[in-house]
Design a protein around this motif. Structure first.
Motif, PDB file in Angstrom:
ATOM      1  N   GLY A   1       0.837  -1.208   0.000  1.00  0.00           N
ATOM      2  CA  GLY A   1       0.000   0.000   0.000  1.00  0.00           C
ATOM      3  C   GLY A   1       0.867   1.252   0.000  1.00  0.00           C
ATOM      4  N   ALA A   2       2.002   1.185   0.720  1.00  0.00           N
ATOM      5  CA  ALA A   2       2.924   2.335   0.761  1.00  0.00           C
ATOM      6  C   ALA A   2       3.569   2.544  -0.612  1.00  0.00           C
ATOM      7  CB  ALA A   2       3.990   2.100   1.826  1.00  0.00           C
TER       8      ALA A   2
ATOM      9  N   LEU B   1       3.574  -2.749 -11.188  1.00  0.00           N
ATOM     10  CA  LEU B   1       2.147  -2.904 -11.505  1.00  0.00           C
ATOM     11  C   LEU B   1       1.276  -1.889 -10.773  1.00  0.00           C
ATOM     12  CD1 LEU B   1       1.907  -6.798 -11.533  1.00  0.00           C
ATOM     13  CD2 LEU B   1       1.663  -5.269 -13.480  1.00  0.00           C
ATOM     14  N   VAL B   2       1.781  -1.397  -9.647  1.00  0.00           N
ATOM     15  CA  VAL B   2       1.017  -0.428  -8.861  1.00  0.00           C
ATOM     16  C   VAL B   2       0.988   0.944  -9.542  1.00  0.00           C
ATOM     17  CG1 VAL B   2       1.323   0.961  -6.770  1.00  0.00           C
ATOM     18  CG2 VAL B   2       1.359  -1.508  -6.607  1.00  0.00           C
TER      19      VAL B   2
ATOM     20  N   ALA C   1      -3.164   8.240   3.655  1.00  0.00           N
ATOM     21  CA  ALA C   1      -3.673   7.004   4.266  1.00  0.00           C
ATOM     22  C   ALA C   1      -4.292   6.059   3.250  1.00  0.00           C
ATOM     23  CB  ALA C   1      -4.697   7.350   5.343  1.00  0.00           C
ATOM     24  N   ILE C   2      -4.271   6.423   1.965  1.00  0.00           N
ATOM     25  CA  ILE C   2      -4.936   5.599   0.949  1.00  0.00           C
ATOM     26  C   ILE C   2      -4.280   4.205   0.836  1.00  0.00           C
ATOM     27  CG2 ILE C   2      -3.568   6.320  -1.073  1.00  0.00           C
ATOM     28  CD1 ILE C   2      -6.211   6.465  -2.639  1.00  0.00           C
TER      29      ILE C   2
ATOM     30  N   LEU D   1      -5.866  -3.419   1.769  1.00  0.00           N
ATOM     31  CA  LEU D   1      -7.003  -4.279   2.127  1.00  0.00           C
ATOM     32  C   LEU D   1      -7.650  -4.860   0.881  1.00  0.00           C
ATOM     33  CD1 LEU D   1      -8.610  -2.224   5.044  1.00  0.00           C
ATOM     34  CD2 LEU D   1      -7.391  -4.393   5.192  1.00  0.00           C
ATOM     35  N   ILE D   2      -7.795  -4.031  -0.150  1.00  0.00           N
ATOM     36  CA  ILE D   2      -8.374  -4.521  -1.399  1.00  0.00           C
ATOM     37  C   ILE D   2      -7.462  -5.587  -2.012  1.00  0.00           C
ATOM     38  CG2 ILE D   2      -8.897  -3.868  -3.790  1.00  0.00           C
ATOM     39  CD1 ILE D   2     -11.048  -2.970  -1.860  1.00  0.00           C
ATOM     40  N   SER D   3      -6.144  -5.330  -1.974  1.00  0.00           N
ATOM     41  CA  SER D   3      -5.197  -6.283  -2.551  1.00  0.00           C
ATOM     42  C   SER D   3      -5.276  -7.624  -1.835  1.00  0.00           C
ATOM     43  CB  SER D   3      -3.764  -5.757  -2.448  1.00  0.00           C
ATOM     44  OG  SER D   3      -3.640  -4.576  -3.174  1.00  0.00           O
TER      45      SER D   3
END
Lengths: 236, 289
Positions: free
Chosen positions: B39-40, B199-200, B216-217, B223-225
């Protein structure tokens, strides 16, 4: 005759706990040497140390007289050594074609020679041709073992280390698997170090045997001598 | 008309979820490292793009900065944090906690540099146009879907047709055997982090120009990943891709029946349903340990 592979007072283990100590083994050119011992005797540890998968804690491993301790498996493979690991030496999600391609890429087989190498292996183990495009997970135990041996042969090794290739195989299938290897050994001078628990079957193709117990060598001699040694044969 | 509008929005969201989730799945599947800081990576890529684009340096340098930032972060994190922990035989949980900690640090650093509020990148492509009466779609929606198709198609080619891709699949199957083949598992792991992080990048860039960003996204992305990886089947890149699309569509279409604050709950309802009914996921192999 000088040994193609030898260990001098090799000791190795896991996390500071020694598994093998003081091992002196010499594999001669075009010889089949059988390494015998119960589970935990240190046979697989010795093979891993020879192939660079483990570093020896003492002593040294030599290939054609050259010390190789500390070298990576790839470097050792490039010196003409291949290993058929214990269990099924295949990647379940890869097809046989992919396993062969990856094996040749990993050991630096020149691109121009790759197709020819595959044909050569298929000549030795022709049954593989039937399932070249299938994922390894769909193959039987015997077929997977055949692919594992075929992959090891693709680098055209001078020394083949085989770790318990008979596991899970019927004796007849095991002999069928070893027959072409034996032919290769006689025809091309391949030296083989065979680790086996299936002593009677392994001795049929061996020139010499070494017995290991609790990480040490306890006996060395010809297969007939071992067969005549009732005490050892009872144990193994 | 609302259903069509939501379906198109869902497809765009799902495409971006698929890209991000496949990156995580690829890293987790091949290295077994629970890379919570994925996420980071998204946050770094998005804010690098936002920063460079905002400085007026143009689109291509901004994309390059986002790509370099994401790859450098992923690879260095593996090399400097995960590898030492694994060398000292640290547990799966130790690696997870370290990754979680890095994620928090990145979130705070980005907040300190760019502020904690919501930011967006405005481009002419962000503006929606009426496609058919009552249905508004921004060109970025089509770009998102196209990018996802190209990147995931390229990934499939990479995994199936190149030796490095095969080595990644091999690492996922059996790391010890990889060494016996003469390959270096650490190098393959570094490749997994590089590819997974790349890929991100399109997802992060497009998100910065559509729904916008805040530091904070990364948690939402993670969580989605994770949900897509489980729903798709752990270790299955194709399954994760489908699951990402499914979750995006479901979140969007759920607006037909629930309020917008419940859309994330839809993701987790689907996740729990799969855990109970089909734990192996959409395309995962059932295993017993």
């Amino acid at each position: 005759m000088s040994a193609v592979l030898e260990t001098r007072q090799v000791a190795a283990g896991y996390g500071g706990r020694p598994v093998i100590t003081g091992i002196d083994i010499a594999l001669q050119p075009a010889e089949v040497l059988c390494l015998i011992g119960h589970n935990g005797a240190g046979k697989s540890t010795l093979l891993k140390t020879m192939f660079g998968l483990m570093a020896p804690e003492a002593g040294e491993v030599r290939i054609n007289g050259e010390p190789v301790s500390g070298r990576s498996p790839r470097e050792i493979a490039e010196m003409g050594v291949a290993m058929v690991p214990e269990g099924r030496g295949v990647f379940p999600s890869l097809t046989v074609t992919e396993i062969f391609a990856l094996g040749m890429h990993a050991t630096g087989v020149p691109k121009a020679e790759r197709a020819e190498r595959v044909d050569w292996v298929l000549g030795i183990l022709p049954v593989i041709r039937e399932f070249m495009h299938r994922p390894a997970s769909t193959l039987s135990g015997g077929q997977q073992q055949m692919v594992s041996i075929g992959r090891a042969l693709l680098s055209r090794p001078k020394i083949l280390l085989m770790d318990e290739p008979s596991i899970g195989l019927a004796p007849k299938l095991f002999q069928d698997l070893l027959a072409p290897i034996r032919t290769l050994q006689q025809r091309e001078g391949l030296s083989i170090l065979l680790v086996e628990q299936n002593v009677r079957e392994a001795l049929k193709i061996s020139d010499r045997a070494v017995v290991m117990k609790s990480g040490q060598m306890i006996w060395e001699g010809g297969p007939d001598e071992l067969s005549d040694n009732e005490k050892l044969m009872e144990l193994y | 008309m609302l259903a069509i509008q939501l379906a198109i929005t869902g497809l765009q969201t799902g495409a971006l979820y698929a890209l991000t989730a496949v990156g995580f799945s690829l890293i987790f599947g091949s290295t077994r490292i629970f890379h919570f800081a994925h996420g980071a990576t998204f946050v770094i890529a998005a804010y690098f793009f936002y920063g460079v684009f905002g400085a007026g340096l143009g689109l291509l340098p901004s994309i390059a900065a986002a790509g370099l930032g994401a790859v450098a972060f992923g690879v260095l994190l593996d090399r400097l944090v995960y590898a030492p922990i694994q060398r000292h035989e640290g547990s799966f949980f130790t690696v997870f906690v370290a990754s979680f900690g890095v994620g928090i640090v990145v979130q705070n650093l980005i907040g300190m540099v760019f502020g904690r509020g919501f930011v967006t990148v405005n481009t002419p492509l962000s503006r929606s146009v009426e496609m058919i009466p009552g249905v508004y779609v921004s060109p970025l929606a089509w770009i998102a879907i196209l990018c996802t198709a190209i990147f995931l198609g390229a990934l499939q080619f990479f995994l199936r047709r190149t030796h490095t891709g095969m080595a990644l699949r091999a690492l996922a199957d059996n790391p010890e055997l990889v060494r016996t083949f003469g390959l270096n598992p650490r190098m393959i792991a570094a490749t997994a982090f590089a590819v997974g992080s790349v890929l991100v990048v399109p997802a992060a860039i497009i998100t910065s120009a559509t729904t916008g960003l805040n530091p904070a996204i990364g948690h939402h992305v993670m969580l989605i990943s994770l949900a897509a990886t489980i729903v798709g089947g752990i270790g299955s890149v194709s399954g994760t891709m489908l699951a990402g699309l499914l979750l995006g569509l479901a979140e969007s279409l759920a607006l037909l029946v629930v309020d917008s604050q419940w859309t994330e709950a839809v993701t987790f309802a689907i996740l729990f349903a799969f855990i109970i009914i089909r734990p192996a996921g959409l395309l995962g192999r059932a295993t017993a340990h």
